[in-house]
Design an enzyme around this catalytic site. Structure first.
Site, PDB file in Angstrom:
ATOM      1  N   PHE A   1       0.836  -1.214   0.000  1.00 52.04           N
ATOM      2  CA  PHE A   1       0.000   0.000   0.000  1.00 52.04           C
ATOM      3  C   PHE A   1       0.860   1.250   0.000  1.00 52.04           C
ATOM      4  O   PHE A   1       0.492   2.277   0.565  1.00 52.04           O
ATOM      5  CB  PHE A   1      -0.990  -0.020   1.172  1.00 52.04           C
ATOM      6  CG  PHE A   1      -1.693  -1.340   1.309  1.00 52.04           C
ATOM      7  CD1 PHE A   1      -2.588  -1.753   0.332  1.00 52.04           C
ATOM      8  CD2 PHE A   1      -1.430  -2.203   2.361  1.00 52.04           C
ATOM      9  CE1 PHE A   1      -3.207  -2.982   0.418  1.00 52.04           C
ATOM     10  CE2 PHE A   1      -2.039  -3.431   2.444  1.00 52.04           C
ATOM     11  CZ  PHE A   1      -2.941  -3.829   1.477  1.00 52.04           C
TER      12      PHE A   1
ATOM     13  N   THR B   1      -1.622  -7.660  -6.231  1.00 53.04           N
ATOM     14  CA  THR B   1      -2.268  -7.041  -7.382  1.00 53.04           C
ATOM     15  C   THR B   1      -2.634  -8.049  -8.463  1.00 53.04           C
ATOM     16  O   THR B   1      -3.464  -7.763  -9.316  1.00 53.04           O
ATOM     17  CB  THR B   1      -1.297  -6.009  -7.969  1.00 53.04           C
ATOM     18  OG1 THR B   1       0.022  -6.587  -7.925  1.00 53.04           O
ATOM     19  CG2 THR B   1      -1.265  -4.766  -7.121  1.00 53.04           C
TER      20      THR B   1
ATOM     21  N   ARG C   1      -8.133  -1.747 -20.816  1.00 53.75           N
ATOM     22  CA  ARG C   1      -8.269  -3.185 -21.030  1.00 53.75           C
ATOM     23  C   ARG C   1      -8.089  -3.916 -19.703  1.00 53.75           C
ATOM     24  O   ARG C   1      -7.128  -3.677 -18.983  1.00 53.75           O
ATOM     25  CB  ARG C   1      -7.222  -3.687 -22.018  1.00 53.75           C
ATOM     26  CG  ARG C   1      -7.378  -5.177 -22.335  1.00 53.75           C
ATOM     27  CD  ARG C   1      -6.196  -5.758 -23.055  1.00 53.75           C
ATOM     28  NE  ARG C   1      -5.911  -5.115 -24.328  1.00 53.75           N
ATOM     29  CZ  ARG C   1      -6.568  -5.378 -25.460  1.00 53.75           C
ATOM     30  NH1 ARG C   1      -7.528  -6.271 -25.470  1.00 53.75           N
ATOM     31  NH2 ARG C   1      -6.273  -4.727 -26.576  1.00 53.75           N
ATOM     32  N   ILE C   2      -9.038  -4.766 -19.385  1.00 55.29           N
ATOM     33  CA  ILE C   2      -8.963  -5.550 -18.161  1.00 55.29           C
ATOM     34  C   ILE C   2      -8.329  -6.898 -18.512  1.00 55.29           C
ATOM     35  O   ILE C   2      -8.869  -7.659 -19.306  1.00 55.29           O
ATOM     36  CB  ILE C   2     -10.367  -5.744 -17.543  1.00 55.29           C
ATOM     37  CG1 ILE C   2     -10.990  -4.373 -17.205  1.00 55.29           C
ATOM     38  CG2 ILE C   2     -10.295  -6.632 -16.309  1.00 55.29           C
ATOM     39  CD1 ILE C   2     -10.198  -3.520 -16.243  1.00 55.29           C
ATOM     40  N   LEU C   3      -7.184  -7.177 -17.925  1.00 54.30           N
ATOM     41  CA  LEU C   3      -6.466  -8.408 -18.270  1.00 54.30           C
ATOM     42  C   LEU C   3      -7.054  -9.627 -17.578  1.00 54.30           C
ATOM     43  O   LEU C   3      -6.924 -10.749 -18.065  1.00 54.30           O
ATOM     44  CB  LEU C   3      -4.979  -8.276 -17.901  1.00 54.30           C
ATOM     45  CG  LEU C   3      -4.193  -7.238 -18.720  1.00 54.30           C
ATOM     46  CD1 LEU C   3      -2.785  -7.082 -18.164  1.00 54.30           C
ATOM     47  CD2 LEU C   3      -4.131  -7.635 -20.192  1.00 54.30           C
TER      48      LEU C   3
ATOM     49  N   LYS D   1     -11.331 -11.177 -12.741  1.00 57.30           N
ATOM     50  CA  LYS D   1     -11.413 -11.585 -11.336  1.00 57.30           C
ATOM     51  C   LYS D   1     -10.433 -10.785 -10.468  1.00 57.30           C
ATOM     52  O   LYS D   1     -10.819 -10.188  -9.464  1.00 57.30           O
ATOM     53  CB  LYS D   1     -11.113 -13.088 -11.225  1.00 57.30           C
ATOM     54  CG  LYS D   1     -11.338 -13.666  -9.845  1.00 57.30           C
ATOM     55  CD  LYS D   1     -11.020 -15.157  -9.802  1.00 57.30           C
ATOM     56  CE  LYS D   1     -12.169 -16.001 -10.324  1.00 57.30           C
ATOM     57  NZ  LYS D   1     -11.979 -17.442 -10.028  1.00 57.30           N
TER      58      LYS D   1
ATOM     59  N   GLN E   1      -9.071  -5.934  -7.027  1.00 54.48           N
ATOM     60  CA  GLN E   1      -8.359  -4.680  -6.790  1.00 54.48           C
ATOM     61  C   GLN E   1      -9.347  -3.561  -6.464  1.00 54.48           C
ATOM     62  O   GLN E   1      -9.115  -2.753  -5.557  1.00 54.48           O
ATOM     63  CB  GLN E   1      -7.539  -4.291  -8.022  1.00 54.48           C
ATOM     64  CG  GLN E   1      -6.257  -5.077  -8.167  1.00 54.48           C
ATOM     65  CD  GLN E   1      -5.278  -4.709  -7.083  1.00 54.48           C
ATOM     66  OE1 GLN E   1      -4.691  -3.633  -7.107  1.00 54.48           O
ATOM     67  NE2 GLN E   1      -5.122  -5.565  -6.104  1.00 54.48           N
TER      68      GLN E   1
ATOM     69  N   GLY F   1      -5.180  -0.317  -9.231  1.00 53.95           N
ATOM     70  CA  GLY F   1      -4.835  -0.592  -7.835  1.00 53.95           C
ATOM     71  C   GLY F   1      -5.290   0.469  -6.857  1.00 53.95           C
ATOM     72  O   GLY F   1      -5.466   0.189  -5.677  1.00 53.95           O
ATOM     73  N   GLU F   2      -5.463   1.685  -7.329  1.00 51.87           N
ATOM     74  CA  GLU F   2      -5.743   2.779  -6.394  1.00 51.87           C
ATOM     75  C   GLU F   2      -7.088   3.456  -6.621  1.00 51.87           C
ATOM     76  O   GLU F   2      -7.695   3.983  -5.689  1.00 51.87           O
ATOM     77  CB  GLU F   2      -4.613   3.816  -6.481  1.00 51.87           C
ATOM     78  CG  GLU F   2      -3.288   3.221  -6.063  1.00 51.87           C
ATOM     79  CD  GLU F   2      -2.105   4.148  -6.304  1.00 51.87           C
ATOM     80  OE1 GLU F   2      -1.516   4.593  -5.317  1.00 51.87           O
ATOM     81  OE2 GLU F   2      -1.772   4.413  -7.475  1.00 51.87           O
TER      82      GLU F   2
END
Lengths: 738, 176
Positions: free
Chosen positions: A238, A466, A628-630, A633, A638, A703-704
């Site tokens: 974090f 992550t 783009r979402i790799l 899940k 995240q 992530g944020e």
């Protein structure tokens, strides 16, 4: 070669289980404090019990005589050390234990090394220190504090804010405050150093192994090639693992002195004073709007605290410059130097604080205008980047607002305060918008294909939870046309190709583009081998004419004309082929687009018991444009995790510094509040938009962004339920008793 | 019986603190150990037996990362002195797999992405195993309440609940 738009693709985006799940669920994932070395001894730190002044005397003789003790190092005996290097994130922390000055409570003033951790801890309690205390500056608004104006050169000014406010029918002008928060990753930060001559192996709780390598090399004046830093698993970060903090340096120093491997595990209280924290802020925000809801001016001024002799990147107000289309705007950031442990990045640094003020004040404007807060946001939507004047490389925030509102049922909101109830509970709906900044720095990766047809891809990145292991395995499998189980992606070793930090929501983009290029170059290597090979159906083929699929390369227009990687390697007597790839961040002026970070809209329902002041978050919908979402899940996780962090910021966390002594008064998990399972409802995450246009792979970090907006959305919902406008975090019972 | 000794340097008294002899039965195997009497059960498992599945998150009994089962009941092993557990049956995450086959909760945690960094996961899974035995996994409210001693700083709580629900409903289906 295979493009990411290939309709037959099956691996990218799919919510496959984490590839490291079998390790993490069986205890086989090894975090820094799980390692041990033959002959390893243990260090414990002594922390200052005053916040400012000098060490008059430090007597280590009793500690030195205690059973099992090998050495006690103080500023009197420590070697002279250089400060670590300037990094992408600013200067390194000052070298520890170089003189007798005390600049903050908990400052490391001695390190004790003993055979066992119990012996080291006991001996640390025997170090006798006499201080010459000075008055500590601890209050962010203390007029004696040195002030840094516009520390990062990110202040913004456009138009004429005075004229803008003069045109406004409604002006909101308020003061918002946010407290210190402490990162508190669950993994206690650990360093192990093992020297062999002038080389050293270091295990460290870091988000950036290369930074540790560079720092250790510079501080101890040894070649970088002699430093190996390992962090295959890290118990969360974090942001706390972005810098090379003093405890890591002290571990290496102690190990060099005792000529044994040394392990140092910070205690939980030390985690509050040794590895950074989100600094408190005081923010003045003023927003003007016409009666029809056009923003005429925004003025956002913020001050954050920072340590006496260290630095922290925390432009709290700067983010307001790009959130809305508003012709007249001013942002100004300042920092006040105090006798505090140095702040550092904590998940969504600066944005987490600044967005709370901005998005709460926008809600205040909407309320003053009698306008739906969603409508106000859509009306002032920034179609172009307001500072650069360029189109965004991608921006689906409008879709986030509309789809999020639909999923949440925003239209059921009745605007009058206190108008929604469920039995004894007051119900409130609130929302906030998020425009997360773009951040990316150069990154490298290497891909190899072995004679058995399996691939090995590496980069010295970290996976702090992550999903980096997993999404890079997916991406490499896709690019090379291999099944997932034929690809291993490895990270967390500074001997691997250079990777930047897992931070700033920038790693996935930087690393994905590097892995993509490495895999593309690897395919080219294969084509190069068969360029003049009469036996190969791929003879003379260019990379653009070839598709990778099913463990083989074939001509895209003639799938039967191809062969397996293994056939090429075998025929040419090769054990493996390797190729490197690197990514560099796009330049907005060159691509004619403003590089976009993630966007988000957060919709929250709160329940408040007016008699008891109880506040419960009942529902959250997060609508996110993450490019783009790799992996659906891990990306959802995240966002969910960020949202929990945002609820925590809003309702729980506050690091309490004792006004007299600078001591952290709640530096334990019993006293420092964080959400537990029962505090968190089930939550919905929806992804909007598509691949970002600025880079090949088109991801945007997630992530944020999930954290940002929660504090404002909850505060706005509280106002809707109760009519109380809470402008100071966290929202506690005393503020809610009606 | 396996013998594990605390490391000492030759020719030196180990400590003014008396050592203790203790036998811990861990995951079905007895380990006879001579330990500094200050050694916690968690440190005995991790530092002396090399079973690093149980994690140290606070060393103050407040985060649950060190949760293990003692005679079938969950405890926070960082607040337990090893010397107090002589002869007791201790189960750690490493003891949960059955002949290499993961426990249903281990598989469910993977399927539901019930962790991120994974550091709290051993404690979460051990608590969840115990929850079933305690009969406290029947409702969502119970799962929420009785999993609240295990902090997940990454914020995987909804997925942790989903994993537990999944295993509980499988078990219910199986028993019908």
């Amino acid at each position: 070669m295979t493009t990411l738009e290939d309709p037959t693709r099956t691996v990218i985006g799919e919510g496959v289980d984490r590839v490291d799940a079998p390790l993490k669920t069986t205890g086989a994932a090894h975090y820094p404090n799980d390692y041990t070395y033959p002959g390893m001894v243990h260090a414990a730190l002594v922390g200052s019990t005053i916040a400012a002044g000098r060490i008059r005397s430090i007597d280590a003789s009793e500690a030195q005589r205690a059973p099992g003790v090998l050495t006690v190092i103080t500023h009197l005996t420590a070697p002279q050390l250089e400060r670590g290097p300037m990094t992408l994130l600013g200067p390194s922390p000052p070298a520890p234990m170089q003189d007798d000055r005390i600049l903050h409570y908990g400052q490391h003033i001695a390190v004790v090394v003993a055979d066992s951790p119990e012996q080291a801890r006991h001996a640390a309690s025997l170090v006798n220190v006499e201080y010459e205390p000075a008055e500590a500056l601890l209050d962010i608004e203390d007029p004696r504090a040195e002030i840094l104006e516009n520390p990062w050169g990110l202040d913004s000014e456009r138009g004429d804010v005075s004229a803008g406010f003069a045109q406004a029918d409604v002006v909101v002008d308020e003061r918002y405050t946010t407290p210190d928060n402490t990162n508190n990753p669950l993994g206690l930060f650990t360093s192990i150093a093992s020297w062999h001559g002038d080389s050293v192996t270091v295990h460290d709780s870091t988000q950036w192994p290369h930074n540790v390598r560079t720092s250790i090399a510079q501080i101890f004046r040894i070649p970088e090639s002699g430093v190996r830093v390992l962090a295959p698993f890290v118990g969360g970060g974090f942001g706390a693992g972005l810098r090379v903090w003093c405890h890591t340096i002290l571990t290496a120093m102690a190990a060099r002195e005792v000529k044994r491997p040394v392990k140092l595990v910070l205690t939980r209280p030390q985690m509050f004073t040794s590895v950074g924290h989100r600094p408190n802020s005081v923010q003045h925000i003023k927003i003007g709007a016409t009666s029809s809801g056009d923003l005429t001016a925004i003025e956002h001024r913020a001050i954050s605290s920072v340590a006496m002799e260290d630095d922290d990147y925390e432009p709290v107000a700067a983010g307001s410059a790009v959130a809305y289309e508003c012709p007249n705007l001013l942002t100004h950031d300042r920092q006040a130097r105090l006798n505090i442990p140095c702040p550092g990045s904590m998940r969504a640094p600066a944005e987490g604080q600044g967005n709370f003020a901005l998005e709460s004040a926008i809600d205040e404007v909407a309320h003053a205008l009698g306008m739906d807060p969603l409508e106000l946001r859509l009306r002032n939507y920034a179609e172009q980047h307001p500072v650069l004047g360029l189109p965004w490389s991608s921006k689906a925030l409008r879709e986030c607002y509309t789809l999020g509102a639909e999923r949440f049922g925003w239209s059921r909101r009745t605007p009058a305060i206190g108008s929604m109830r469920d039995g004894d509970w007051l119900v409130g709906y609130g929302l906030a918008g998020v425009s997360y900044p773009f951040y990316q720095v150069p990154c490298q990766a290497r891909a190899s294909l072995r004679r058995d047809g399996s691939a090995y891809v590496t980069s010295a990145a970290t996976d702090i939870g992550t999903g980096t292991y997993t999404v890079m395995t997916q991406l490499a499998a896709e690019c090379l046309g291999l099944d997932l189980n034929r690809v291993r992606f490895d990270l967390g070793d500074s001997d691997m190709p250079y990777s930047p930090q897992a931070g700033g929501s920038g790693l996935t983009g930087a690393l994905a583009n590097a892995v993509h290029m490495a895999c593309g170059n690897l395919v080219r290597e294969f084509l190069d081998i068969v360029r003049d090979d009469d036996a190969s159906p791929l003879r003379g083929a260019a990379a653009e004419e070839v598709t990778a699929s099913g463990g083989r390369l074939h001509r895209t227009d003639a799938p039967d004309q191809g062969e397996a990687y293994t056939d090429i390697l075998n025929r040419h007597g090769l054990e493996e082929l390797s190729a490197d790839g690197r990514s560099t961040p796009p330049d907005p002026q060159k691509i004619g687009m403003a590089t976009a970070g993630a966007f988000g809209a957060k919709f929250v329902e709160v329940r408040i018991d007016p008699q008891l002041g109880l506040l419960r978050v009942a529902r959250v919908v997060s609508a996110i444009d993450g490019g783009r979402i790799l992996n659906e899940k891990t990306a959802s996780s995240q966002i969910t995790g960020g949202t929990v962090g945002g609820i925590s910021q809003a309702m729980f966390e506050e690091t309490a510094t004792d006004a007299g002594t600078g001591r952290i008064a709640n530096a334990t998990f019993g006293d420092y509040l964080m959400p537990v399972n029962a505090d968190i409802p089930d939550m919905e995450v929806i992804f909007c938009g598509g691949p970002d246009r600025a880079t090949t792979v088109g991801t945007k970090g997630v992530g944020e962004v999930g954290l940002v907006g929660m504090a404002a959305a909850i505060g706005n919902a509280i106002h809707h339920a109760t009519g109380r406008r809470l402008r100071s975090l966290p929202f506690t019972i005393d503020q809610l008793l009606l | 019986m396996k013998h594990v000794d605390t490391p000492t340097r030759p020719g030196e008294a180990t400590s003014e603190i008396p050592d203790v002899e203790v036998t811990l039965n861990v995951n079905g195997d007895p380990y006879r150990m001579r330990l500094d009497s200050r050694v916690t059960l968690l440190d005995a498992l991790r530092d002396h037996l090399g079973l690093t599945g149980a994690k140290k998150g606070c060393d103050q009994g407040a985060c649950g990362a060190c949760t293990v089962l003692v005679d079938g009941k969950r405890i926070v092993s960082c607040l337990a002195l090893a010397a107090q557990y002589d002869g007791r049956e201790i189960t750690t995450l490493e003891g949960l797999t059955d002949d290499g086959e993961p426990h249903p909760l281990q598989k469910a945690f993977a399927r539901h992405d019930a962790f991120q960094c994974g550091y709290c996961t051993p404690g979460q899974i051990m608590s969840a195993v115990s929850l079933q035995a305690e009969g406290r996994a029947g409702t969502d409210a119970d799962i929420c309440e009785f999993m609240s001693g295990n902090i997940c700083r990454c914020g995987a709580y909804p997925n942790i609940r989903a994993a537990i629900r999944d295993v509980v409903s499988e078990a219910n289906d199986a028993s019908v």
